[in-house]
Design a protein around this motif. Structure first.
Motif, PDB file in Angstrom:
ATOM      1  N   THR A  55      -4.703   7.157 -47.448  1.00 52.66           N
ATOM      2  CA  THR A  55      -4.492   5.894 -46.743  1.00 52.66           C
ATOM      3  C   THR A  55      -3.538   4.983 -47.502  1.00 52.66           C
ATOM      4  O   THR A  55      -2.592   4.431 -46.931  1.00 52.66           O
ATOM      5  N   PHE A 103      -8.476   5.057 -41.090  1.00 47.30           N
ATOM      6  CA  PHE A 103      -9.647   4.215 -41.321  1.00 47.30           C
ATOM      7  C   PHE A 103     -10.809   4.677 -40.442  1.00 47.30           C
ATOM      8  O   PHE A 103     -11.976   4.590 -40.847  1.00 47.30           O
ATOM      9  N   ALA A 145     -13.480  -0.458 -46.823  1.00 52.92           N
ATOM     10  CA  ALA A 145     -12.377  -0.576 -45.870  1.00 52.92           C
ATOM     11  C   ALA A 145     -11.643  -1.899 -46.053  1.00 52.92           C
ATOM     12  O   ALA A 145     -10.403  -1.949 -45.985  1.00 52.92           O
ATOM     13  N   ALA A 191     -12.915   0.929 -38.837  1.00 51.66           N
ATOM     14  CA  ALA A 191     -13.789   1.780 -39.651  1.00 51.66           C
ATOM     15  C   ALA A 191     -15.249   1.636 -39.226  1.00 51.66           C
ATOM     16  O   ALA A 191     -15.984   2.630 -39.123  1.00 51.66           O
TER      17      ALA A 191
END
Length: 293
Positions: A55, A103, A145, A191
């Motif tokens: 990510t 996510f 997150a 998320a």
């Protein structure tokens, strides 16, 4: 007359007192302990670590590419000058629509990995009350997150500053700050939405399929449906997660664009919260009531 206990028998009262004392000093199971346990468990998963690395690399890579591309295009003869705020927001939030699925995968792994490995049975044996377990998982996921999205947005702004010194004068403006915060909240809610979906399906493949449908397939479907000319298509498409994320990442503008429709910044944020709650709330109820297997 003094009564004596039979030979070989043990006094019962001291034994009962010792058992009661052990029960009194037995540590209580607190939510803070459950929270720490879920944090250790989630951070130790290899799939989570690799997802976070991918990510950050993908997000900052996209910010670097867009910053370089905008800088190169601005240097071309006849190219219009781009406002510094637009440049900063483009670099900081450009990755949000593309890595929303990543996510989502993070949210799915946060709970589906325990079902696939069978660890959920051990977890619920250690913590018989299921509600604290579910919300501890959601809180830990939300914090991870949130931190990851903040790294991407802040890193994107720093990259933009390297390519365009004017970004330094607008980096704390209302539009840039609200747009960056909107992108962070959007990715965090994606998320949590994926977490709720995965808890409902109790399947990694099923959770990822639903999240991919919401973040990629659904916007594409509305784009195709818009060719029909139906008015409701354009209206409904403004309330799907991808469109809400774009609105949140655009920040709070000083003036509303003429002819603008659909929810504004705060409206989009509330609707996105509703999307996440629509998955998390029923998932919490089912997690508490149905069989763990």
């Amino acid at each position: 007359m003094t009564t004596t206990a039979p030979a070989g028998s043990a006094p019962q009262a001291p034994a009962r007192r010792a058992d009661a004392h052990r029960n009194d000093v037995r540590p209580r199971l607190r939510f803070g302990g459950v929270l720490r346990s879920e944090g250790i468990k989630l951070s130790s998963l290899r799939s989570i670590r690799w997802t976070l690395i991918a990510t950050v690399v993908a997000g900052l890579g996209l910010s670097l590419l867009i910053s370089w591309g905008l800088k190169a295009s601005a240097g071309m003869e006849g190219a219009p000058a781009m406002p510094a705020e637009t440049y900063a927001l483009a670099a900081a939030t450009i990755a949000a629509p593309f890595i929303a699925l990543v996510f989502g995968v993070l949210g799915v792994f946060a709970i589906s990995s325990e079902y696939s490995s069978g660890m959920i049975l051990s977890t619920l044996t250690a913590v018989p009350k299921r509600t604290p377990v579910f919300f501890a998982k959601a809180i830990v996921l939300g914090l991870i997150a949130l931190a990851t999205a903040a790294i991407l947005v802040i890193g994107g702004l720093l990259i933009a500053l390297l390519f365009n010194a004017e970004v330094g004068s607008v980096i704390f403006s209302k539009v840039v700050l609200s747009g960056g915060a909107g992108a962070i909240v959007y990715l965090t809610l994606i998320a949590l939405l994926a977490f709720g979906v995965a808890a409902l399906f109790r399947s990694t493949a099923g959770g990822i399929a639903v999240v991919a449908g919401l973040t990629f397939v659904l916007p594409l479907g509305f784009q195709i449906a818009s060719m029909t000319g139906w008015e409701w298509v354009g209206t409904v498409s403004q309330y799907i997660p991808a469109a809400l994320g774009n609105t949140m990442s655009a920040g709070i503008a000083e003036a509303t664009a003429p002819g603008a429709t659909g929810p504004g910044y705060w409206g989009a944020m509330l609707i996105m919260v509703a999307w996440a709650a629509a998955a998390v709330v029923p998932a919490a109820i089912l997690f508490r009531t149905r069989d763990a297997k």
